[in-house]
Scaffold this motif. Structure first.
Motif, PDB file in Angstrom:
ATOM      1  N   ARG A 108      -7.795  27.653  34.674  1.00  0.00           N
ATOM      2  CA  ARG A 108      -7.641  29.056  34.292  1.00  0.00           C
ATOM      3  C   ARG A 108      -6.296  29.307  33.612  1.00  0.00           C
ATOM      4  O   ARG A 108      -6.198  30.092  32.669  1.00  0.00           O
ATOM      5  CB  ARG A 108      -7.775  29.942  35.536  1.00  0.00           C
ATOM      6  N   GLU A 109      -5.229  28.625  34.042  1.00  0.00           N
ATOM      7  CA  GLU A 109      -3.904  28.827  33.457  1.00  0.00           C
ATOM      8  C   GLU A 109      -3.691  28.004  32.187  1.00  0.00           C
ATOM      9  O   GLU A 109      -2.620  28.052  31.596  1.00  0.00           O
ATOM     10  CB  GLU A 109      -2.813  28.471  34.477  1.00  0.00           C
ATOM     11  N   MET A 110      -4.691  27.184  31.801  1.00  0.00           N
ATOM     12  CA  MET A 110      -4.608  26.299  30.635  1.00  0.00           C
ATOM     13  C   MET A 110      -3.472  25.289  30.782  1.00  0.00           C
ATOM     14  O   MET A 110      -2.890  24.828  29.812  1.00  0.00           O
ATOM     15  CB  MET A 110      -4.436  27.104  29.332  1.00  0.00           C
ATOM     16  N   ASN A 111      -3.143  24.921  32.035  1.00  0.00           N
ATOM     17  CA  ASN A 111      -2.098  23.949  32.305  1.00  0.00           C
ATOM     18  C   ASN A 111      -2.632  22.541  32.491  1.00  0.00           C
ATOM     19  O   ASN A 111      -1.913  21.569  32.274  1.00  0.00           O
ATOM     20  CB  ASN A 111      -1.304  24.345  33.554  1.00  0.00           C
ATOM     21  N   ASN A 112      -3.880  22.410  32.932  1.00  0.00           N
ATOM     22  CA  ASN A 112      -4.472  21.107  33.201  1.00  0.00           C
ATOM     23  C   ASN A 112      -5.856  21.058  32.570  1.00  0.00           C
ATOM     24  O   ASN A 112      -6.566  22.074  32.503  1.00  0.00           O
ATOM     25  CB  ASN A 112      -4.586  20.848  34.713  1.00  0.00           C
ATOM     26  N   GLY A 113      -6.225  19.842  32.111  1.00  0.00           N
ATOM     27  CA  GLY A 113      -7.553  19.692  31.540  1.00  0.00           C
ATOM     28  C   GLY A 113      -7.564  18.674  30.416  1.00  0.00           C
ATOM     29  O   GLY A 113      -6.600  17.938  30.189  1.00  0.00           O
ATOM     30  N   ILE A 114      -8.687  18.644  29.702  1.00  0.00           N
ATOM     31  CA  ILE A 114      -8.919  17.674  28.645  1.00  0.00           C
ATOM     32  C   ILE A 114      -9.240  18.413  27.347  1.00  0.00           C
ATOM     33  O   ILE A 114     -10.032  19.366  27.337  1.00  0.00           O
ATOM     34  CB  ILE A 114     -10.074  16.720  29.007  1.00  0.00           C
ATOM     35  N   LEU A 115      -8.626  17.960  26.242  1.00  0.00           N
ATOM     36  CA  LEU A 115      -8.957  18.454  24.909  1.00  0.00           C
ATOM     37  C   LEU A 115      -9.430  17.258  24.086  1.00  0.00           C
ATOM     38  O   LEU A 115      -8.772  16.207  24.064  1.00  0.00           O
ATOM     39  CB  LEU A 115      -7.750  19.109  24.232  1.00  0.00           C
ATOM     40  N   ARG A 116     -10.541  17.412  23.385  1.00  0.00           N
ATOM     41  CA  ARG A 116     -11.137  16.311  22.629  1.00  0.00           C
ATOM     42  C   ARG A 116     -10.996  16.581  21.135  1.00  0.00           C
ATOM     43  O   ARG A 116     -11.083  17.729  20.694  1.00  0.00           O
ATOM     44  CB  ARG A 116     -12.602  16.133  23.011  1.00  0.00           C
ATOM     45  N   GLY A 117     -10.777  15.451  20.399  1.00  0.00           N
ATOM     46  CA  GLY A 117     -10.578  15.586  18.948  1.00  0.00           C
ATOM     47  C   GLY A 117      -9.411  16.508  18.648  1.00  0.00           C
ATOM     48  O   GLY A 117      -9.531  17.428  17.839  1.00  0.00           O
ATOM     49  N   ALA A 118      -8.273  16.226  19.279  1.00  0.00           N
ATOM     50  CA  ALA A 118      -7.169  17.197  19.292  1.00  0.00           C
ATOM     51  C   ALA A 118      -5.997  16.715  18.432  1.00  0.00           C
ATOM     52  O   ALA A 118      -5.815  15.526  18.171  1.00  0.00           O
ATOM     53  CB  ALA A 118      -6.698  17.438  20.721  1.00  0.00           C
ATOM     54  N   ARG A 119      -5.203  17.699  18.023  1.00  0.00           N
ATOM     55  CA  ARG A 119      -3.952  17.480  17.308  1.00  0.00           C
ATOM     56  C   ARG A 119      -2.896  18.423  17.848  1.00  0.00           C
ATOM     57  O   ARG A 119      -3.202  19.569  18.176  1.00  0.00           O
ATOM     58  CB  ARG A 119      -4.106  17.718  15.809  1.00  0.00           C
ATOM     59  N   ILE A 120      -1.654  17.916  17.919  1.00  0.00           N
ATOM     60  CA  ILE A 120      -0.500  18.744  18.266  1.00  0.00           C
ATOM     61  C   ILE A 120       0.390  18.828  17.038  1.00  0.00           C
ATOM     62  O   ILE A 120       0.735  17.804  16.445  1.00  0.00           O
ATOM     63  CB  ILE A 120       0.281  18.163  19.460  1.00  0.00           C
ATOM     64  N   VAL A 121       0.773  20.029  16.640  1.00  0.00           N
ATOM     65  CA  VAL A 121       1.645  20.250  15.492  1.00  0.00           C
ATOM     66  C   VAL A 121       2.941  20.860  16.014  1.00  0.00           C
ATOM     67  O   VAL A 121       2.932  21.937  16.627  1.00  0.00           O
ATOM     68  CB  VAL A 121       0.993  21.165  14.446  1.00  0.00           C
ATOM     69  N   MET A 122       4.060  20.164  15.777  1.00  0.00           N
ATOM     70  CA  MET A 122       5.363  20.588  16.303  1.00  0.00           C
ATOM     71  C   MET A 122       6.266  21.051  15.184  1.00  0.00           C
ATOM     72  O   MET A 122       6.465  20.327  14.200  1.00  0.00           O
ATOM     73  CB  MET A 122       6.049  19.424  17.044  1.00  0.00           C
ATOM     74  N   ASP A 123       6.830  22.223  15.360  1.00  0.00           N
ATOM     75  CA  ASP A 123       7.837  22.749  14.435  1.00  0.00           C
ATOM     76  C   ASP A 123       7.335  22.742  12.998  1.00  0.00           C
ATOM     77  O   ASP A 123       8.112  22.604  12.061  1.00  0.00           O
ATOM     78  CB  ASP A 123       9.126  21.939  14.549  1.00  0.00           C
ATOM     79  N   ASP A 124       6.016  22.897  12.836  1.00  0.00           N
ATOM     80  CA  ASP A 124       5.389  22.880  11.510  1.00  0.00           C
ATOM     81  C   ASP A 124       5.780  21.626  10.742  1.00  0.00           C
ATOM     82  O   ASP A 124       5.908  21.638   9.514  1.00  0.00           O
ATOM     83  CB  ASP A 124       5.779  24.132  10.718  1.00  0.00           C
ATOM     84  N   GLN A 125       5.968  20.504  11.463  1.00  0.00           N
ATOM     85  CA  GLN A 125       6.509  19.297  10.854  1.00  0.00           C
ATOM     86  C   GLN A 125       5.769  18.054  11.321  1.00  0.00           C
ATOM     87  O   GLN A 125       5.172  17.344  10.523  1.00  0.00           O
ATOM     88  CB  GLN A 125       7.994  19.170  11.197  1.00  0.00           C
ATOM     89  N   ILE A 126       5.808  17.759  12.623  1.00  0.00           N
ATOM     90  CA  ILE A 126       5.226  16.543  13.178  1.00  0.00           C
ATOM     91  C   ILE A 126       3.802  16.815  13.654  1.00  0.00           C
ATOM     92  O   ILE A 126       3.540  17.825  14.312  1.00  0.00           O
ATOM     93  CB  ILE A 126       6.083  16.013  14.342  1.00  0.00           C
ATOM     94  N   GLN A 127       2.876  15.887  13.330  1.00  0.00           N
ATOM     95  CA  GLN A 127       1.491  15.971  13.782  1.00  0.00           C
ATOM     96  C   GLN A 127       1.201  14.791  14.703  1.00  0.00           C
ATOM     97  O   GLN A 127       1.499  13.646  14.365  1.00  0.00           O
ATOM     98  CB  GLN A 127       0.520  15.934  12.602  1.00  0.00           C
TER      99      GLN A 127
END
Length: 735
Positions: A108-127
């Motif tokens: 419920r808090e979106m703190n734990n779980g699984i994301l599939r086919g995912a990407r993290i984008v940091m500082d509009d720079q690193i993927q």
């Protein structure tokens, strides 16, 4: 939103409000702060049975500052779990990075779980892309079979310019660190480096311990080598950078220490070397500077410059300075007051100069006060004090040229007190008049000077000057503004120059800044005496199209030649002030709207032959920073210049295309018809990489120096080592 969705959403809000009120009551009862209630917005919201809340169509959820966007969200109350259908976007509260995914199962808090086919984008720079991301405790993101890059990834299927592949990547959101297991650095999908373990700071972290961009160098003096800097974060306000430099002929450790304080900052730079090119096995240098803001508007500054031998700085290209100065200074500048005190120590690196006979220790103190007068006298009163002393290590009392190591060891101390009264008037027709009356007292004490000067001297100097200016302004029909200002000044300075050595006023510059001074000597150990007149004319134009043009001409006339107490002329032959009629001073500048600037200044004698001249042209715009300078100085042994100086200098930085730019610099000695220094460089830059290849050549040689060539290559991976602030370098994807 449909009526049904609105009713369901209203019920959700009521339950959330009740939950929030309950949480507030519990907070007051226990003293423990609870999380903010969740907010859910969607095109359609309904209850599926009594255990599941379903939201579909443009779903947006907000909880504890974390924002979720998705196509569908199902909340299972029994398991307190979110089943999310993408495309999914999760934004963190700090806004420094977000997560994209195809589907997810989170608590419920979106703190734990699984994301599939995912990407993290940091500082509009690193993927960071992975088949699966596991979120743990809202702090860790674990990526499996991950690829990390800062390059623009297009849908063409072509690999990025560089990427880091890893079996697993753990992102610690709290420490802002990335940990890699079984990492490969790939260039165009070709592995070039394998590391079983790797740690890198994420791009949202400003400072973190770790390696910086390495560089490769090849010089004719030091051979082939590499620099690998390592940054150490000692605390929030201090750090240390250690850079081992290993080459064929040297083993060097370069270092930099920085620390910020509440009221100032310091920085130390230095190096230790063990090489095979110098006379000493161990060589070192240190440069340091600091600034501290003290109470009552005082500013304390210091800088330290020291080196073990005369050629170390040039051999390693640390600095081009041939005279080092270390200084401790305290200063305060206010509207009506100026205070400064400084202690300076000099060290010469010039071939033929000796630290025994040059003034290596100098003490200066200054005080100036402006006092507006509101009585019938009017104007303002300026009071000044100046103290100066310089000392030599030598104690010999025989005088000779400074390049002779057994020349002299005289020490000089001087005190100067001054008081000036100034007042201005506006006369008919707009003529501006200013009257100046002044009185100065100079006291000298000289030691180890032999017969070249008195041991003690004092002098009282009265002076008076009146100046008239007539500024004329005209605006044309096209909107351009012209300003013409003729100026004339008549001055008188009494007294005589005391019988003391000329140690301070050895280099005289005659320009627009001192054309209307009563004395153009740089220090009070010499003053211009008798009657003199100065006249000048300046013209300026300011166009509506952005063009600016200025021109000035002036000259000084005296009633008698200025002589030195020891005999001979007071001014050098190339100063422009050696005769009763000074050289003609001419200066001008042109600035255009497209960034082109041309500046020139020169002194011309009675035959219109050039005594001194300098000119510079520069072009500064979005694609180019180009400048060219020419200097010409007449030979003058009194200024330690046995031959004419004629030299060209050129520097340029030009953006050839979107990603390519070139650099060049060049110095050429026209008088000796040989180059002094030349350099070329080329840089490729995009959103993910910065590569610079440069080459330089120093042609000068002496008894302690020899010509050298330097070639260097630097590769920076943007995102981790440097930021992409200039978006014009970012590549775009073709449709």
């Amino acid at each position: 939103m449909t009526l049904r969705a609105f009713i369901c959403f209203f019920v959700v809000l009521l339950s959330v409000s009740a939950h929030g009120a309950s949480a507030q009551s519990e907070t007051r009862a226990t003293g423990v702060e609870k999380a903010d209630p969740a907010i859910l917005v969607a095109d359609d919201v309904y209850l599926d049975g009594s255990e599941q809340l379903v939201a579909t169509g443009n779903v947006e959820a907000l909880y504890n500052g974390r924002r979720l966007y998705a196509s569908e969200v199902i909340y299972d109350r029994t398991e307190e779990r979110l089943i999310i259908t993408g495309p999914i976007r999760i934004e963190e509260p700090d806004g420094q990075f977000f997560v994209l995914a195809n589907s997810a199962a989170l608590d419920r808090e979106m703190n734990n779980g699984i994301l599939r086919g995912a990407r993290i984008v940091m500082d509009d720079q690193i993927q960071l892309a992975a088949n699966e991301i596991a979120r743990v405790n809202g702090r860790y993101n674990q990526l499996y079979k991950a690829a990390v890059t800062s390059c623009r990834v297009c849908k063409t299927g072509r690999p990025p310019l560089w990427q880091i592949r890893a079996r697993r990547v753990v992102h610690d959101q709290q420490e802002k660190q990335l940990y890699f297991d079984d990492a490969q650095l790939r260039v165009l999908d070709t592995p070039i480096l394998y590391l079983p373990r790797l740690r890198l700071p994420d791009p949202t972290l400003e400072r973190s311990t770790g390696f910086l961009v390495p560089s490769i160098h090849n010089t004719s003096l030091l051979g082939f080598g590499v620099r690998v800097p390592y940054f150490i974060k000692i605390g929030d306000h201090k750090d240390l950078t250690l850079t081992p430099y290993l080459a064929t002929e040297t083993r060097t450790l370069e270092w930099r220490y920085r620390q910020a304080f509440y009221n100032g900052k310091i920085e130390f730079n230095g190096a230790f070397s063990d090489d095979d090119i110098g006379t000493d096995d161990s060589r070192a240098y240190v440069f340091a500077e600091g600034t501290f803001y003290l109470p009552r508007d005082f500013v304390l500054r210091f800088d330290i410059e020291a080196v073990s031998d005369d050629t170390y700085l040039l051999d390693y290209d640390y600095s081009q300075k041939d005279r080092l100065d270390s200084e401790l200074e305290i200063e305060r500048a206010r509207r009506d007051e100026y205070i400064r005190g400084a202690i300076t120590v000099f060290q010469t690196l010039r071939d033929g100069e000796s630290n025994e006979t040059l003034p290596t220790g100098v003490i200066n103190g200054e005080y100036e006060r402006r006092i507006p007068l509101t009585n019938a006298l009017g104007g303002e009163l300026r009071l000044g004090f100046e103290g100066h002393g310089h000392f030599r290590n030598s104690s010999l009392n025989t005088d000779g040229p400074d390049f002779d190591p057994f020349a002299d060891g005289r020490d000089v101390a001087r005190l100067t007190f001054s008081a000036d009264w100034r007042r201005g008037w506006t006369l008919p027709a707009g003529v501006l008049a200013e009257l100046k009356l002044g009185l100065s007292a100079d006291f000298f004490r000289i030691q180890d000077a032999g017969v070249t000067s008195s041991s003690e001297e004092s002098e009282l100097t009265p002076e008076a000057a009146i100046q008239l200016r007539w500024p004329l302004v005209k605006t044309t029909q096209a909107g351009s503004t012209h300003i013409i200002e003729p100026v004339v000044q008549i001055a008188w300075v009494g007294g005589r120059n005391p019988f003391v050595p000329n140690d301070e006023s050895t280099q005289i510059e005659f320009d627009e800044g001192n054309l209307f001074a009563t004395s153009r000597f740089t220090a009070p150990d010499r003053r211009e005496r008798g009657f003199s007149a100065a006249y000048g004319l300046s013209w300026s134009r300011y166009g509506v199209d952005g063009w600016q043009t200025s021109f000035a001409v002036g000259q000084v006339i005296r009633d008698e030649l200025q002589t030195d107490p020891a005999g001979g002329a007071a001014f050098t032959n190339s100063s422009g002030l050696q005769d009763r009629y000074s050289d003609l001073l001419v200066a001008g500048q042109v600035k255009t709207v497209n960034g082109l600037t041309f500046t020139a200044r020169g002194l011309f004698d009675e035959d219109l032959s050039t005594t001194k001249a300098e000119a510079r042209a520069s072009l500064i715009n979005k694609v180019a920073q180009i400048g060219a300078t020419y200097i010409w100085l007449r030979n003058d042994p009194a200024e330690n210049r046995p031959g004419n100086v004629s030299e060209w200098a050129f520097d340029a930085n030009y953006r050839i295309s979107k990603h390519w730019s070139g650099q060049a610099d060049w110095r050429y000695d026209v008088a000796s018809d040989e180059p002094v220094r030349a350099g070329l460089g080329i840089t490729y830059a995009n959103e993910c990489v910065d590569v610079t290849l440069s080459a330089s050549r120093r042609f000068t040689s002496s008894t302690i120096l020899e010509p050298t060539t330097d070639i260097s290559l630097t590769v920076g991976l943007r995102g981790f080592t440097t930021k992409t602030r200039d978006k014009s370098y970012v590549r775009t994807c073709k449709n």
